[in-house]
Write an enzyme that holds these catalytic residues in place. Structure first.
Site, short mmCIF file in Angstrom:
data_model
loop_
_atom_site.label_atom_id
_atom_site.label_comp_id
_atom_site.label_asym_id
_atom_site.label_seq_id
_atom_site.Cartn_x
_atom_site.Cartn_y
_atom_site.Cartn_z
CD GLU A 42 119.78 19.98 51.41
OE1 GLU A 42 120.65 19.10 51.45
OE2 GLU A 42 119.43 20.63 52.42
CG ASP A 89 118.01 31.62 53.85
OD1 ASP A 89 118.02 30.37 53.97
OD2 ASP A 89 118.13 32.40 54.80
#
Length: 554
Positions: free
Chosen positions: A471, A445
């Site tokens: 991502e 994160d």
């Protein structure tokens, strides 16, 4: 004429009419605010309940997955057992001891659990038991293998799972093994108790034709309403023959502690866990005198609703009950709020304040109207905040996928009307899964937050950036040529790879990204999905060429 009119419409009547009108609209606005706040309060409580239910489901899923994993392992071992000399010796020892009333076999290295059993005579005189199967030898050695796996898993269980007390395998051939160290009486008495337990007898082909996991709850004999143990059991079958039962016993005390921890920091509400028959298993309220007791009527309503829906709510005069069906357990989780709980919370405080404002409105009109207007402004701000959340990714603060596609379509139409090019950059982090696996999801994160900041710092105000996957990011550049887009992508790539990211205590990593660039001027086509697909293919071309690079050509 005017004199007549003034006589018929007296100022007192005008004041009364104005007061009634103002009272009507003030009551209407106050009522509207209370309804909105109540809906927000209920929505907040339901979200809390859903979060707790998901956490409990995750723990239960872990335990049931382990149970099914061990069953699959035993089924494989039944077909092809390991041909180790030590297992053959244990089998020979079983052949010598199987006629004894009580027997126990444990390997010399103590790396497996001991296998306990009863005599052939005991098995022959018990209806559900039988040693007349062709794979008895295989089942015996598979049980030894299972004992090794259970002994190994018990060393790491406390770091991985919650709720579990111990696992056990009970064979219809007259033996069992258990991760519980305590021996309860003689082997024959204990085995008879296991073989006649409801969770064992309910696993026959007739009682469990689907051969899936079955949940059962045991209760203290001296206190029938209080649950003692929750058991998940699954049968072991091979070639239509029922060999035995694998069971995992879950601690009610640990479930209770889980619910208690779930309400820490909250001012109201109580969590209660019930099985499908509406028997109470665990509660977050430790004091029995303060625990909410559901009436028979409410239990009947919940049982009926539970059969048809996965979630819902039930209202009573002084209680509001939200419930959520657990996916990995044959039961339901309740969150109960009483009127006193609501008054003590924020919702109760605001409701009382609104009521006082309504009562004092005739003498404090301006002050009351100012308070209501301020509350409406607050609700408008809340609405704007919720709208922002609906359009943005909370982690990176970029647009989410839906918002990106909508804004990109508008930008594409504007560029097409003006005859200007539009460039699309597709970005994907390199080896991101390895970061999550090695450093944890919190580290992942932090990397995503860093990538979002880099992108926002490297693009223009009119550019559009969003997170379209785990991502994966997409950047839309209006009025930008292919070469300009490639330069912007290169700056983003260099900035991402130029510094290290702190992901833990004194732990930093350096990440890289692969980027693909496409522009409408090279295709003479204004179709965003087509442009994105080409940029995406060039992204993967960049990955195939070694990663950490920008690709703008096929």
């Amino acid at each position: 004429m005017w004199a007549r009119l003034t006589k018929r419409i007296r100022p007192e009547r005008v004041v009364n009419i104005c007061f009634l009108v103002v009272m009507f609209f003030s009551t209407l606005l106050t009522w509207r605010e209370i309804i909105v706040l109540e809906d927000a309060y209920i929505s907040s409580q339901r979200n809390n309940l859903k979060n707790v239910a998901n956490d409990m489901d995750a723990q239960l899923q872990f335990n049931t997955d382990r149970l099914l994993f061990f069953r699959n392992g035993m089924q494989s071992a039944l077909q092809i057992p390991l041909a180790f000399e030590i297992l053959r010796n244990a089998e020979q020892q079983f052949e010598r001891q199987r006629t004894l009333p009580d027997w126990s076999i444990s390997l010399n290295n103590n790396r497996t659990l001991p296998l306990h059993g009863v005599s052939d005579e005991f098995v022959a005189h018990t209806n559900l038991l039988s040693r007349d199967n062709a794979l008895l030898s295989n089942e015996f050695m598979a049980s030894i293998e299972l004992g090794y796996l259970l002994r190994l898993s018990s060393l790491t269980r406390q770091h991985l799972a919650r709720f579990e007390t111990h696992m056990i395998y009970v064979s219809r051939a007259g033996f069992y093994l258990s991760t519980e160290d305590e021996q309860r009486g003689s082997t024959t008495e204990y085995f008879y108790k296991l073989a006649t337990s409801p969770w064992f007898t309910a696993q026959s082909q007739r009682n469990n034709p689907d051969r899936g996991v079955k949940w059962m709850t045991t209760f203290n004999e001296d206190k029938p309403p209080v649950a003692q143990m929750v058991i998940a059991a699954v049968p072991l079958d091979l070639q239509q023959y029922w060999y035995g039962v694998l069971a995992i016993q879950l601690s009610v005390n640990e479930m209770t502690q889980f619910l208690i921890q779930s309400v820490e920091g909250e001012d109201d509400g109580e969590y209660q866990l019930y099985d499908r028959r509406m028997n109470l298993i665990a509660s977050s309220e430790q004091l029995l005198s303060r625990r909410v007791q559901l009436s028979q009527e409410v239990q009947a309503q919940l049982a009926h609703a539970y059969e048809g829906d996965n979630e819902g709510s039930v209202r009573q005069v002084s209680q509001f009950i939200s419930w959520e069906k657990l996916r990995n357990f044959d039961g339901v989780l309740l969150r109960i709020h009483s009127l006193n709980d609501g008054i003590r919370g924020d919702f109760g405080s605001i409701s009382i304040a609104l009521t006082l404002l309504w009562v004092l409105f005739t003498s404090m009109l301006l002050l009351s109207w100012g308070v209501i207007r301020r509350m409406v402004r607050n609700m408008s701000s809340l609405q704007e905040s919720l709208q922002w959340r609906a359009w943005h990714d909370m982690l990176t603060r970029l647009y989410n996928r839906a918002a990106l596609f909508e804004r990109a379509a508008k930008a594409l139409d504007a560029c097409q009307q003006k005859g200007q090019p539009l460039a699309v950059i597709q970005l994907d982090l390199d080896h991101f899964k390895g970061i999550n696996d090695k450093y944890g999801h919190q580290a992942g994160d932090r990397v995503l937050v860093y990538i979002g900041r880099v992108i926002m710092n490297k693009i223009r105000k009119e550019d559009i950036a969003g997170r379209v996957g785990g991502e994966e990011f997409c950047i839309v550049l209006p009025s930008t040529s292919l070469e300009e887009g490639r330069q912007i992508a290169e700056r983003i790539r260099e900035s991402i790879n130029s510094r290290e990211i702190l992901v833990g205590k004194k732990q930093t990593i350096r990440v890289s990204a692969s980027l693909g660039v496409c522009c409408s001027e090279e295709l003479y086509r204004y179709d965003f999905e087509h442009l994105q697909s080409i940029a995406d293919s060039r992204l993967y071309q960049a990955k195939n060429n070694g990663r950490n690079r920008v690709c703008s050509e096929d």
